[in-house]
Scaffold this active site. Structure first.
Site, PDB file in Angstrom:
ATOM      1  N   GLU A 107      28.410  32.449  49.567  1.00 23.03           N
ATOM      2  CA  GLU A 107      29.350  33.273  50.453  1.00 23.03           C
ATOM      3  C   GLU A 107      30.002  34.769  50.890  1.00 23.03           C
ATOM      4  O   GLU A 107      31.604  35.010  50.863  1.00 23.03           O
ATOM      5  CB  GLU A 107      30.879  32.481  49.855  1.00 23.03           C
ATOM      6  N   ASP A 229      39.321  28.699  41.508  1.00 19.89           N
ATOM      7  CA  ASP A 229      37.541  28.806  41.701  1.00 19.89           C
ATOM      8  C   ASP A 229      38.162  29.539  40.171  1.00 19.89           C
ATOM      9  O   ASP A 229      36.395  30.062  40.294  1.00 19.89           O
ATOM     10  CB  ASP A 229      37.040  29.033  42.755  1.00 19.89           C
ATOM     11  N   PHE A 233      31.964  31.399  36.325  1.00 21.33           N
ATOM     12  CA  PHE A 233      31.128  32.693  37.099  1.00 21.33           C
ATOM     13  C   PHE A 233      31.988  33.676  37.401  1.00 21.33           C
ATOM     14  O   PHE A 233      31.136  35.033  38.449  1.00 21.33           O
ATOM     15  CB  PHE A 233      29.813  31.367  38.551  1.00 21.33           C
TER      16      PHE A 233
HETATM   17  N1  ATP Z   1      34.492  44.195  41.336  1.00 24.07           N
HETATM   18  C1  ATP Z   1      33.269  44.308  41.051  1.00 24.07           C
HETATM   19  N2  ATP Z   1      32.720  45.067  40.363  1.00 24.07           N
HETATM   20  C2  ATP Z   1      31.035  44.538  39.381  1.00 24.07           C
HETATM   21  N3  ATP Z   1      30.461  44.057  40.351  1.00 24.07           N
HETATM   22  C3  ATP Z   1      30.866  42.847  40.594  1.00 24.07           C
HETATM   23  C4  ATP Z   1      32.852  43.009  41.276  1.00 24.07           C
HETATM   24  N4  ATP Z   1      32.541  42.109  42.048  1.00 24.07           N
HETATM   25  C5  ATP Z   1      32.140  41.235  42.196  1.00 24.07           C
HETATM   26  N5  ATP Z   1      30.777  41.486  41.697  1.00 24.07           N
HETATM   27  C6  ATP Z   1      29.110  41.049  41.229  1.00 24.07           C
HETATM   28  O1  ATP Z   1      29.092  39.933  42.154  1.00 24.07           O
HETATM   29  C7  ATP Z   1      28.542  38.913  42.236  1.00 24.07           C
HETATM   30  C8  ATP Z   1      29.688  37.963  43.034  1.00 24.07           C
HETATM   31  O2  ATP Z   1      30.167  38.089  43.343  1.00 24.07           O
HETATM   32  P1  ATP Z   1      31.977  37.216  43.942  1.00 24.07           P
HETATM   33  O3  ATP Z   1      31.889  36.470  42.388  1.00 24.07           O
HETATM   34  O4  ATP Z   1      33.475  37.139  43.575  1.00 24.07           O
HETATM   35  O5  ATP Z   1      31.149  36.746  45.063  1.00 24.07           O
HETATM   36  P2  ATP Z   1      31.175  35.091  45.741  1.00 24.07           P
HETATM   37  O6  ATP Z   1      30.584  35.007  47.305  1.00 24.07           O
HETATM   38  O7  ATP Z   1      32.062  33.903  44.555  1.00 24.07           O
HETATM   39  O8  ATP Z   1      29.517  34.636  44.486  1.00 24.07           O
HETATM   40  P3  ATP Z   1      29.111  32.754  44.859  1.00 24.07           P
HETATM   41  O9  ATP Z   1      29.063  32.314  45.884  1.00 24.07           O
HETATM   42  O10 ATP Z   1      27.697  33.267  43.603  1.00 24.07           O
HETATM   43  O11 ATP Z   1      30.616  32.587  43.669  1.00 24.07           O
HETATM   44  C9  ATP Z   1      30.136  38.974  40.471  1.00 24.07           C
HETATM   45  O12 ATP Z   1      28.738  37.820  39.890  1.00 24.07           O
HETATM   46  C10 ATP Z   1      29.738  39.871  40.061  1.00 24.07           C
HETATM   47  O13 ATP Z   1      28.047  40.248  39.180  1.00 24.07           O
HETATM   48 MG    MG Z   2      32.199  33.941  42.738  1.00 30.63          MG
END
Ligand code: ATP
Ligand code: MG
Length: 293
Positions: A107, A229, A233
Protein backbone atom coordinates in the site's frame (compact mmCIF):
# COMPACT_ATOMS: atom_id res chain seq x y z
CA UNK A 1 10.40 2.75 -13.64
CA UNK A 2 7.85 3.30 -10.89
CA UNK A 3 5.28 6.08 -11.09
CA UNK A 4 7.12 8.15 -8.46
CA UNK A 5 10.43 7.84 -10.32
CA UNK A 6 8.70 8.73 -13.59
CA UNK A 7 7.07 11.76 -11.95
CA UNK A 8 10.40 12.87 -10.48
CA UNK A 9 12.13 12.53 -13.86
CA UNK A 10 9.42 14.47 -15.68
CA UNK A 11 9.23 17.24 -13.08
CA UNK A 12 11.85 19.46 -14.75
CA UNK A 13 10.12 19.19 -18.14
CA UNK A 14 6.72 20.18 -16.82
CA UNK A 15 5.65 23.77 -17.44
CA UNK A 16 3.22 25.95 -15.45
CA UNK A 17 0.45 25.25 -18.03
CA UNK A 18 0.96 21.52 -17.56
CA UNK A 19 0.47 21.93 -13.82
CA UNK A 20 -2.63 24.01 -14.42
CA UNK A 21 -4.14 21.13 -16.36
CA UNK A 22 -3.08 18.51 -13.81
CA UNK A 23 -4.51 20.61 -10.97
CA UNK A 24 -7.73 21.18 -12.90
CA UNK A 25 -8.15 17.43 -13.42
CA UNK A 26 -7.37 16.78 -9.75
CA UNK A 27 -10.06 19.27 -8.72
CA UNK A 28 -12.54 17.93 -11.24
CA UNK A 29 -12.03 14.39 -9.94
CA UNK A 30 -13.80 15.34 -6.71
CA UNK A 31 -17.07 15.46 -8.64
CA UNK A 32 -16.49 13.48 -11.85
CA UNK A 33 -15.32 9.97 -12.50
CA UNK A 34 -13.71 11.26 -15.71
CA UNK A 35 -13.34 15.00 -15.85
CA UNK A 36 -14.97 16.36 -19.04
CA UNK A 37 -12.70 18.47 -21.26
CA UNK A 38 -15.06 21.46 -20.88
CA UNK A 39 -14.65 21.23 -17.12
CA UNK A 40 -10.83 21.11 -17.41
CA UNK A 41 -11.04 24.14 -19.69
CA UNK A 42 -13.24 26.02 -17.23
CA UNK A 43 -11.08 25.26 -14.17
CA UNK A 44 -7.69 25.76 -15.85
CA UNK A 45 -8.73 28.88 -17.75
CA UNK A 46 -6.62 27.78 -20.74
CA UNK A 47 -7.89 28.39 -24.26
CA UNK A 48 -9.04 25.31 -26.21
CA UNK A 49 -5.97 25.14 -28.46
CA UNK A 50 -3.52 25.40 -25.58
CA UNK A 51 -5.53 22.90 -23.59
CA UNK A 52 -5.56 20.40 -26.45
CA UNK A 53 -1.79 20.69 -26.72
CA UNK A 54 -1.28 20.25 -22.96
CA UNK A 55 -3.60 17.27 -22.77
CA UNK A 56 -1.81 15.54 -25.61
CA UNK A 57 1.54 16.20 -23.91
CA UNK A 58 0.42 14.93 -20.51
CA UNK A 59 -1.20 11.92 -22.12
CA UNK A 60 2.06 11.05 -23.92
CA UNK A 61 3.93 11.37 -20.63
CA UNK A 62 1.33 8.99 -19.15
CA UNK A 63 0.53 11.42 -16.35
CA UNK A 64 -3.15 11.39 -17.30
CA UNK A 65 -5.49 8.83 -18.76
CA UNK A 66 -8.37 9.58 -21.09
CA UNK A 67 -11.45 7.89 -22.41
CA UNK A 68 -13.69 8.81 -25.35
CA UNK A 69 -17.06 7.31 -24.33
CA UNK A 70 -19.70 8.35 -23.31
CA UNK A 71 -17.94 11.71 -23.30
CA UNK A 72 -14.28 12.78 -23.63
CA UNK A 73 -12.84 12.92 -20.14
CA UNK A 74 -9.57 12.55 -18.28
CA UNK A 75 -8.28 11.34 -14.91
CA UNK A 76 -4.88 11.54 -13.26
CA UNK A 77 -2.66 8.49 -13.28
CA UNK A 78 -0.69 7.78 -10.12
CA UNK A 79 2.33 9.42 -11.77
CA UNK A 80 0.25 12.54 -12.38
CA UNK A 81 -0.77 12.70 -8.75
CA UNK A 82 2.85 12.01 -7.73
CA UNK A 83 4.02 14.87 -9.97
CA UNK A 84 1.58 17.28 -8.30
CA UNK A 85 2.74 16.27 -4.82
CA UNK A 86 6.45 16.31 -5.69
CA UNK A 87 6.13 19.69 -7.37
CA UNK A 88 4.44 21.14 -4.28
CA UNK A 89 7.15 19.68 -2.02
CA UNK A 90 9.90 21.11 -4.21
CA UNK A 91 8.18 24.51 -4.41
CA UNK A 92 7.79 24.55 -0.63
CA UNK A 93 11.55 24.00 -0.35
CA UNK A 94 11.09 20.64 1.32
CA UNK A 95 12.53 18.28 -1.29
CA UNK A 96 15.46 18.61 -3.63
CA UNK A 97 15.89 15.18 -5.21
CA UNK A 98 14.28 11.76 -5.09
CA UNK A 99 16.68 8.89 -4.48
CA UNK A 100 16.54 5.14 -4.49
CA UNK A 101 13.62 2.99 -3.35
CA UNK A 102 13.68 1.92 0.31
CA UNK A 103 10.65 -0.32 0.29
CA UNK A 104 7.83 -1.13 -2.02
CA UNK A 105 4.87 -2.42 -0.05
CA UNK A 106 1.33 -3.39 -0.84
CA UNK A 107 0.00 0.00 0.00
CA UNK A 108 2.95 2.33 -0.41
CA UNK A 109 6.24 3.09 -2.14
CA UNK A 110 8.98 4.51 0.07
CA UNK A 111 11.99 6.38 -1.36
CA UNK A 112 15.08 7.99 -0.01
CA UNK A 113 15.30 11.71 -0.79
CA UNK A 114 17.32 14.85 -0.10
CA UNK A 115 15.90 18.04 1.35
CA UNK A 116 16.98 21.48 0.19
CA UNK A 117 19.41 21.68 3.12
CA UNK A 118 21.00 18.34 2.28
CA UNK A 119 19.21 16.29 4.93
CA UNK A 120 18.45 12.69 4.04
CA UNK A 121 14.74 11.88 4.41
CA UNK A 122 12.26 9.13 3.58
CA UNK A 123 9.31 9.88 1.30
CA UNK A 124 6.30 7.60 1.49
CA UNK A 125 3.79 7.57 -1.39
CA UNK A 126 0.53 6.07 -0.19
CA UNK A 127 -1.14 3.88 -2.79
CA UNK A 128 -4.53 2.63 -1.90
CA UNK A 129 -6.62 0.79 -4.40
CA UNK A 130 -3.62 0.22 -6.62
CA UNK A 131 -4.93 -3.04 -8.15
CA UNK A 132 -7.11 -1.54 -10.84
CA UNK A 133 -10.00 0.83 -10.93
CA UNK A 134 -12.53 -1.94 -11.38
CA UNK A 135 -11.02 -4.15 -8.64
CA UNK A 136 -10.78 -1.21 -6.30
CA UNK A 137 -14.44 -0.46 -6.61
CA UNK A 138 -15.45 -4.05 -6.18
CA UNK A 139 -13.26 -4.68 -3.14
CA UNK A 140 -13.47 -1.39 -1.33
CA UNK A 141 -16.91 -0.19 -2.30
CA UNK A 142 -17.84 3.36 -1.55
CA UNK A 143 -15.79 5.85 0.36
CA UNK A 144 -18.20 8.36 1.74
CA UNK A 145 -20.45 7.61 -1.22
CA UNK A 146 -17.81 8.89 -3.63
CA UNK A 147 -16.49 5.69 -5.11
CA UNK A 148 -15.21 7.25 -8.33
CA UNK A 149 -12.44 9.12 -6.57
CA UNK A 150 -11.63 6.35 -4.18
CA UNK A 151 -7.93 5.76 -4.95
CA UNK A 152 -7.05 9.44 -4.92
CA UNK A 153 -9.14 10.14 -1.85
CA UNK A 154 -8.12 7.05 0.08
CA UNK A 155 -4.41 7.53 -0.64
CA UNK A 156 -4.53 11.11 0.57
CA UNK A 157 -6.55 10.12 3.60
CA UNK A 158 -3.99 7.43 4.50
CA UNK A 159 -1.17 9.99 4.27
CA UNK A 160 -3.13 12.46 6.41
CA UNK A 161 -3.77 9.82 9.03
CA UNK A 162 -0.17 8.64 9.07
CA UNK A 163 1.17 12.18 9.38
CA UNK A 164 -1.31 12.92 12.16
CA UNK A 165 -0.35 9.79 14.13
CA UNK A 166 3.39 10.43 13.66
CA UNK A 167 2.92 13.95 14.98
CA UNK A 168 1.13 12.80 18.11
CA UNK A 169 3.41 9.91 19.04
CA UNK A 170 6.60 11.75 18.08
CA UNK A 171 5.62 14.53 20.50
CA UNK A 172 4.91 11.91 23.14
CA UNK A 173 8.47 10.63 22.81
CA UNK A 174 7.73 7.39 20.99
CA UNK A 175 10.62 6.24 18.82
CA UNK A 176 9.28 6.93 15.30
CA UNK A 177 10.61 8.67 12.19
CA UNK A 178 10.32 12.43 12.63
CA UNK A 179 7.30 13.75 10.68
CA UNK A 180 8.51 16.54 8.39
CA UNK A 181 5.80 17.38 5.88
CA UNK A 182 2.81 16.05 4.00
CA UNK A 183 1.36 16.92 0.62
CA UNK A 184 -1.57 15.04 -0.90
CA UNK A 185 -0.78 11.30 -0.59
CA UNK A 186 2.89 11.81 0.27
CA UNK A 187 4.50 11.87 3.71
CA UNK A 188 8.05 13.16 4.21
CA UNK A 189 9.72 11.87 7.36
CA UNK A 190 13.08 11.31 8.94
CA UNK A 191 15.23 8.66 7.31
CA UNK A 192 16.01 5.57 9.39
CA UNK A 193 19.12 3.58 8.77
CA UNK A 194 18.16 0.05 9.73
CA UNK A 195 16.27 -3.13 8.93
CA UNK A 196 12.75 -4.27 9.58
CA UNK A 197 12.85 -6.65 12.56
CA UNK A 198 11.60 -9.46 10.31
CA UNK A 199 14.89 -9.32 8.35
CA UNK A 200 17.18 -9.24 11.39
CA UNK A 201 19.19 -12.46 11.65
CA UNK A 202 21.09 -11.97 14.89
CA UNK A 203 20.39 -10.02 18.06
CA UNK A 204 22.73 -9.48 21.02
CA UNK A 205 19.95 -8.88 23.49
CA UNK A 206 16.48 -9.94 22.33
CA UNK A 207 15.06 -9.49 25.88
CA UNK A 208 16.27 -5.89 25.98
CA UNK A 209 14.96 -5.20 22.49
CA UNK A 210 11.53 -6.52 23.43
CA UNK A 211 11.57 -4.32 26.53
CA UNK A 212 12.34 -1.31 24.33
CA UNK A 213 9.46 -2.16 22.02
CA UNK A 214 7.07 -2.58 24.96
CA UNK A 215 8.19 0.75 26.45
CA UNK A 216 7.36 2.41 23.14
CA UNK A 217 3.97 0.71 23.02
CA UNK A 218 3.27 1.97 26.55
CA UNK A 219 4.17 5.54 25.54
CA UNK A 220 1.94 5.24 22.47
CA UNK A 221 -1.00 4.09 24.55
CA UNK A 222 -0.40 6.90 27.04
CA UNK A 223 -0.71 9.31 24.11
CA UNK A 224 -4.13 7.78 23.42
CA UNK A 225 -3.05 5.97 20.25
CA UNK A 226 -3.17 2.33 19.13
CA UNK A 227 -0.89 1.42 16.21
CA UNK A 228 -3.25 -1.29 15.00
CA UNK A 229 -0.87 -3.03 12.58
CA UNK A 230 2.04 -3.81 14.82
CA UNK A 231 4.32 -6.69 13.87
CA UNK A 232 7.93 -7.53 13.04
CA UNK A 233 7.32 -5.90 9.63
CA UNK A 234 6.64 -2.46 11.10
CA UNK A 235 9.42 -2.35 13.67
CA UNK A 236 12.81 -1.18 12.40
CA UNK A 237 16.08 -1.88 14.21
CA UNK A 238 19.00 0.50 13.75
CA UNK A 239 22.60 -0.79 13.70
CA UNK A 240 23.07 0.64 17.21
CA UNK A 241 20.14 -1.46 18.43
CA UNK A 242 17.58 1.34 18.72
CA UNK A 243 14.07 0.35 17.65
CA UNK A 244 11.59 2.48 15.72
CA UNK A 245 7.94 1.84 15.03
CA UNK A 246 6.83 2.73 11.49
CA UNK A 247 3.71 2.58 9.30
CA UNK A 248 0.88 4.39 11.12
CA UNK A 249 -1.99 5.11 8.68
CA UNK A 250 -4.35 2.56 10.24
CA UNK A 251 -3.98 3.85 13.80
CA UNK A 252 -7.04 4.27 16.00
CA UNK A 253 -7.56 6.19 19.23
CA UNK A 254 -8.12 4.67 22.67
CA UNK A 255 -11.82 5.51 22.55
CA UNK A 256 -12.32 3.06 19.67
CA UNK A 257 -15.08 0.56 20.61
CA UNK A 258 -12.67 -2.37 20.08
CA UNK A 259 -9.65 -0.67 21.63
CA UNK A 260 -8.88 -3.49 24.04
CA UNK A 261 -9.04 -6.13 21.36
CA UNK A 262 -6.85 -4.14 18.97
CA UNK A 263 -4.21 -3.51 21.63
CA UNK A 264 -4.24 -7.19 22.50
CA UNK A 265 -3.72 -8.14 18.87
CA UNK A 266 -0.79 -5.71 18.43
CA UNK A 267 0.94 -6.95 21.57
CA UNK A 268 0.22 -10.60 20.81
CA UNK A 269 1.84 -10.21 17.36
CA UNK A 270 5.02 -8.92 18.95
CA UNK A 271 5.14 -11.48 21.79
CA UNK A 272 4.43 -14.37 19.42
CA UNK A 273 7.24 -13.28 17.13
CA UNK A 274 9.73 -13.05 20.02
CA UNK A 275 8.65 -16.45 21.34
CA UNK A 276 8.94 -18.14 17.95
CA UNK A 277 12.08 -16.49 16.66
CA UNK A 278 14.12 -15.56 19.75
CA UNK A 279 12.73 -17.89 22.45
CA UNK A 280 11.79 -14.97 24.66
CA UNK A 281 8.69 -15.83 26.67
CA UNK A 282 6.33 -13.20 28.09
CA UNK A 283 2.84 -13.63 29.41
CA UNK A 284 0.33 -11.73 27.29
CA UNK A 285 -2.08 -10.78 30.08
CA UNK A 286 0.70 -9.70 32.46
CA UNK A 287 2.23 -7.60 29.69
CA UNK A 288 -1.11 -6.00 28.83
CA UNK A 289 -1.69 -5.21 32.48
CA UNK A 290 1.69 -3.45 32.70
CA UNK A 291 1.12 -1.60 29.41
CA UNK A 292 -2.21 -0.21 30.58
CA UNK A 293 -1.11 0.58 34.14
N1 ATP B 1 11.44 6.50 7.64
C1 ATP B 1 11.96 5.48 6.96
N2 ATP B 1 13.30 5.41 6.75
C2 ATP B 1 13.83 4.38 6.06
N3 ATP B 1 13.11 3.37 5.52
C3 ATP B 1 11.77 3.38 5.68
C4 ATP B 1 11.13 4.42 6.40
N4 ATP B 1 9.80 4.17 6.40
C5 ATP B 1 9.63 3.05 5.72
N5 ATP B 1 10.80 2.53 5.26
C6 ATP B 1 11.01 1.31 4.47
O1 ATP B 1 9.88 1.09 3.65
C7 ATP B 1 9.21 -0.13 3.98
C8 ATP B 1 7.70 0.03 3.90
O2 ATP B 1 7.30 1.02 4.81
P1 ATP B 1 5.92 0.93 5.58
O3 ATP B 1 5.86 -0.28 6.41
O4 ATP B 1 5.70 2.24 6.26
O5 ATP B 1 4.91 0.83 4.34
P2 ATP B 1 3.78 -0.27 4.01
O6 ATP B 1 2.83 0.38 3.09
O7 ATP B 1 3.22 -0.84 5.24
O8 ATP B 1 4.43 -1.44 3.29
P3 ATP B 1 3.70 -2.87 3.38
O9 ATP B 1 2.42 -2.71 2.63
O10 ATP B 1 4.70 -3.81 2.80
O11 ATP B 1 3.44 -3.14 4.86
C9 ATP B 1 9.69 -0.46 5.37
O12 ATP B 1 9.70 -1.83 5.60
C10 ATP B 1 11.11 0.11 5.39
O13 ATP B 1 12.02 -0.81 4.82
MG1 MG C 1 4.51 -1.88 6.69
Amino acid sequence: MSSAERAATLLTQLEPEDFRVLTAIELGMSSHRYVPVEEIERISGLNPRELEYRIRRLNNMELIYGRQQPYVGYILNYAGYDALALNALVKADILEALGKPLGVGKESDVYEALTSNGERVAVKFHRLGRVSFRDTRRKRGYVGGRRHISWLYESRLAAEREFEALGIVYEAGVSVPKPIHRNRHVVVMGYIEGFPLVDVVSLDDPEGLLDDILRNIKLTLSAGIIHNDLSEFNIVVKPDGEVLIIDWPQYVTMDHPNAELLIRRDVENVLKYFRRKWRVYRDLDETLKWLLS
